[in-house]
Design an enzyme around this catalytic site. Structure first.
Site, PDB file in Angstrom:
ATOM      1  N   ASN A 286     -10.278  -0.397   0.710  1.00 18.13           N
ATOM      2  CA  ASN A 286      -8.818  -0.327   0.629  1.00 18.13           C
ATOM      3  C   ASN A 286      -8.370  -0.735  -0.775  1.00 18.13           C
ATOM      4  OD1 ASN A 286      -6.071  -0.686   0.764  1.00 18.13           O
ATOM      5  ND2 ASN A 286      -6.080  -1.918   2.637  1.00 18.13           N
TER       6      ASN A 286
ATOM      7  N   HIS B 291      -3.124   6.564   3.868  1.00 16.83           N
ATOM      8  CA  HIS B 291      -3.619   5.342   3.240  1.00 16.83           C
ATOM      9  C   HIS B 291      -4.987   5.007   3.843  1.00 16.83           C
ATOM     10  CE1 HIS B 291      -4.071   1.447   1.689  1.00 16.83           C
ATOM     11  NE2 HIS B 291      -3.608   0.771   2.722  1.00 16.83           N
TER      12      HIS B 291
ATOM     13  N   CYS C 197       0.810  -1.217   0.000  1.00 16.38           N
ATOM     14  CA  CYS C 197       0.000   0.000   0.000  1.00 16.38           C
ATOM     15  C   CYS C 197       0.844   1.269   0.000  1.00 16.38           C
ATOM     16  CB  CYS C 197      -0.937  -0.001   1.202  1.00 16.38           C
ATOM     17  SG  CYS C 197      -1.986  -1.448   1.239  1.00 16.38           S
TER      18      CYS C 197
HETATM   19  N1  ACO Z   1     -17.392  -9.737  10.131  1.00 17.33           N
HETATM   20  C1  ACO Z   1     -17.704 -10.083  11.405  1.00 17.33           C
HETATM   21  N2  ACO Z   1     -16.776 -10.427  12.317  1.00 17.33           N
HETATM   22  C2  ACO Z   1     -15.489 -10.430  11.921  1.00 17.33           C
HETATM   23  C3  ACO Z   1     -15.088 -10.093  10.611  1.00 17.33           C
HETATM   24  C4  ACO Z   1     -16.117  -9.742   9.714  1.00 17.33           C
HETATM   25  N3  ACO Z   1     -15.843  -9.397   8.427  1.00 17.33           N
HETATM   26  N4  ACO Z   1     -13.756 -10.184  10.525  1.00 17.33           N
HETATM   27  C5  ACO Z   1     -13.303 -10.561  11.731  1.00 17.33           C
HETATM   28  N5  ACO Z   1     -14.358 -10.725  12.572  1.00 17.33           N
HETATM   29  C6  ACO Z   1     -14.339 -11.126  13.978  1.00 17.33           C
HETATM   30  C7  ACO Z   1     -13.141 -11.987  14.325  1.00 17.33           C
HETATM   31  O1  ACO Z   1     -13.357 -13.340  14.007  1.00 17.33           O
HETATM   32  C8  ACO Z   1     -13.025 -11.743  15.803  1.00 17.33           C
HETATM   33  O2  ACO Z   1     -13.965 -12.541  16.457  1.00 17.33           O
HETATM   34  P1  ACO Z   1     -13.618 -13.229  17.892  1.00 17.33           P
HETATM   35  O3  ACO Z   1     -13.397 -12.083  18.826  1.00 17.33           O
HETATM   36  O4  ACO Z   1     -14.840 -14.012  18.179  1.00 17.33           O
HETATM   37  O5  ACO Z   1     -12.386 -14.027  17.645  1.00 17.33           O
HETATM   38  C9  ACO Z   1     -13.457 -10.278  15.976  1.00 17.33           C
HETATM   39  O6  ACO Z   1     -14.212  -9.967  14.788  1.00 17.33           O
HETATM   40  C10 ACO Z   1     -12.311  -9.321  16.098  1.00 17.33           C
HETATM   41  O7  ACO Z   1     -11.354  -9.609  15.078  1.00 17.33           O
HETATM   42  P2  ACO Z   1     -10.079  -8.706  14.857  1.00 17.33           P
HETATM   43  O8  ACO Z   1      -9.283  -9.255  13.725  1.00 17.33           O
HETATM   44  O9  ACO Z   1      -9.380  -8.509  16.173  1.00 17.33           O
HETATM   45  O10 ACO Z   1     -10.775  -7.326  14.424  1.00 17.33           O
HETATM   46  P3  ACO Z   1     -10.155  -5.912  14.276  1.00 17.33           P
HETATM   47  O11 ACO Z   1     -10.909  -4.949  15.077  1.00 17.33           O
HETATM   48  O12 ACO Z   1      -8.660  -5.921  14.420  1.00 17.33           O
HETATM   49  O13 ACO Z   1     -10.490  -5.558  12.755  1.00 17.33           O
HETATM   50  C11 ACO Z   1      -9.313  -5.462  10.669  1.00 17.33           C
HETATM   51  C12 ACO Z   1      -9.946  -6.362  11.723  1.00 17.33           C
HETATM   52  C13 ACO Z   1     -10.425  -4.629  10.065  1.00 17.33           C
HETATM   53  C14 ACO Z   1      -8.676  -6.329   9.599  1.00 17.33           C
HETATM   54  C15 ACO Z   1      -8.259  -4.531  11.337  1.00 17.33           C
HETATM   55  O14 ACO Z   1      -7.392  -5.307  12.135  1.00 17.33           O
HETATM   56  C16 ACO Z   1      -7.426  -3.763  10.351  1.00 17.33           C
HETATM   57  O15 ACO Z   1      -7.924  -2.911   9.641  1.00 17.33           O
HETATM   58  N6  ACO Z   1      -6.092  -4.014  10.344  1.00 17.33           N
HETATM   59  C17 ACO Z   1      -5.176  -3.332   9.478  1.00 17.33           C
HETATM   60  C18 ACO Z   1      -5.211  -3.905   8.116  1.00 17.33           C
HETATM   61  C19 ACO Z   1      -4.294  -3.183   7.220  1.00 17.33           C
HETATM   62  O16 ACO Z   1      -4.300  -1.977   7.254  1.00 17.33           O
HETATM   63  N7  ACO Z   1      -3.442  -3.858   6.425  1.00 17.33           N
HETATM   64  C20 ACO Z   1      -2.402  -3.235   5.658  1.00 17.33           C
HETATM   65  C21 ACO Z   1      -2.829  -2.647   4.411  1.00 17.33           C
HETATM   66  S1  ACO Z   1      -3.378  -3.817   3.221  1.00 17.33           S
HETATM   67  C22 ACO Z   1      -2.127  -4.019   2.031  1.00 17.33           C
HETATM   68  O17 ACO Z   1      -0.991  -3.617   2.170  1.00 17.33           O
HETATM   69  C23 ACO Z   1      -2.492  -4.874   0.839  1.00 17.33           C
END
Ligand code: ACO
Length: 331
Positions: free
Chosen positions: A288, A258, A116
């Site tokens: 994204n 980003h 990204c």
């Molecule tokens: N719908 C419902 N529930 C979900 C979903 C979904 N789509 N996805 C995950 N959950 C659940 C999980 O299973 C978990 O459940 P549990 O507590 O029962 O185990 C709960 O939600 C929390 O999961 P987390 O992964 O901790 O959720 P988080 O708040 O961290 O959000 C996310 C996840 C959106 C991916 C976030 O971590 C994020 O944005 N991270 C950064 C990603 C990023 O920026 N990546 C780099 C850029 S991409 C690139 O370079 C190509």
């Protein structure tokens, strides 16, 4: 390095495919809800490339708009840098394919792989070539079709990505131009390369029936481990360029980061103590789009006359690698 010339942004353009996938559409694909996606990411919908569209097709559409905005002729372009991790083919570069589509040849064209942060890396490279006098009009494009390498059974990643392209023409500034690149900072922390990865298809794990069956050609991401790193690394990249140029956050007219997660953007804004009205956000409409998020947001804000000539814009990104970087520019 002594600067011979200054670089400036002379034109921008963006393109997204027609097809829209909403959060409610995603509810039918994986176990998720519109409410979860909105509150945890800030996303409502994203655009999806058609089966017959590849990265260079999206890049071409955005490029035509950027060339028009820059008021240059296509033949004035003397370098092409494409930032992508989802190019047309593993090789040759998407930049060479774009060069062919534009009817150009006989100058350097290459891709940059920095996830990204790719467009920030490309802009930094273009800045060097303009400042040393080697090039006059460089086309840089951030383009991704991540939805074609998405694991549609993984609710933790498949809700996040959209497709799009943002093209920018970086030109030599005239002597009286106030528009110019002020500074840029790049970094990477390879110790975390495996947190965000396309595991198969390279020389480490060539394609086999097994790798396809096990979805190893799709995006693997440990999202919550990246979350904190994203805020920290973007803050650091911004802090470095501001301090190096004896500026503080009040000197900045706009911040474009980003667009990976609204909570990351808000947390960074809070840490930087920047007025939230100065933070540009369009994640709701496009999700994204990886290396395309910043050039798309920049283009949209310029066309909506939000960002105006003379404004100081700070941009920051992070992504696979883990890479990070910032760019400080007067439009
Ligand atoms: N719908 C419902 N529930 C979900 C979903 C979904 N789509 N996805 C995950 N959950 C659940 C999980 O299973 C978990 O459940 P549990 O507590 O029962 O185990 C709960 O939600 C929390 O999961 P987390 O992964 O901790 O959720 P988080 O708040 O961290 O959000 C996310 C996840 C959106 C991916 C976030 O971590 C994020 O944005 N991270 C950064 C990603 C990023 O920026 N990546 C780099 C850029 S991409 C690139 O370079 C190509």
């Amino acid at each position: 390095m002594s600067i011979k010339y200054y670089a400036k942004i002379s034109g921008t353009g963006m393109y997204v495919p027609d097809k829209i996938l909403t959060n409610s559409d995603l509810e039918k694909i994986v176990d998720t809800t519109d409410e979860w996606i909105r509150t945890r990411t800030g996303m409502s919908e994203r655009h999806l490339a058609a089966d017959n569209q590849a990265a260079s097709d999206l890049a071409y559409e955005a490029t035509i708009k950027a060339i028009k905005a820059a008021r240059i002729k296509t033949k004035d372009i003397d370098m092409i840098i494409v930032a992508t991790i989802s190019g047309d083919h593993p090789f040759p570069s998407t930049a060479c394919i774009l060069q062919q589509k534009l009817g150009l040849k006989d100058f350097p064209a290459f891709d940059v792989s920095a996830g990204c942060t790719g467009w920030i890396y490309a802009a930094n490279i273009a800045k060097q070539y303009i400042e040393t006098g080697v090039a006059k009009n460089i086309l840089i494009v951030g383009v991704e079709i991540l939805t074609k390498i998405t694991n549609w059974t993984d609710r933790g990643t498949c809700i996040l990505f959209g497709d799009g392209a943002g093209a920018t023409i970086i030109s030599r500034a005239g002597e009286k131009d106030i528009s110019r690149f002020i500074d840029s900072e790049l970094s990477a922390d390879g110790t975390h390369y495996d947190l965000l990865i396309q595991n198969a298809g390279g020389s480490r794990m060539p394609a086999t029936e097994e790798t396809v069956k096990e979805n190893l050609h799709t995006v693997y991401m440990e999202g919550n481990k990246i979350f904190k790193n994203a805020i920290r690394s973007m803050y650091s990249a911004c802090d470095i360029v501001l301090k190096r140029n004896h500026l503080d956050v009040h000197s900045i007219d706009w911040l474009i980061t980003h667009q990976a997660n609204l909570r990351i953007i808000q947390a960074l804004g809070k840490k930087m103590k920047i007025d939230e009205k100065k933070v540009i956000v369009n994640i709701e409409k496009y999700a994204n789009t990886s290396s395309a998020t910043i050039p798309m947001a920049l283009d949209e804000a310029i066309r909506n006359k939000k960002i105006r000539h003379g404004d100081i814009v700070l941009m920051a990104s992070f992504g696979a690698g883990l890479t990070s970087g910032s760019l400080l520019i007067r439009i």
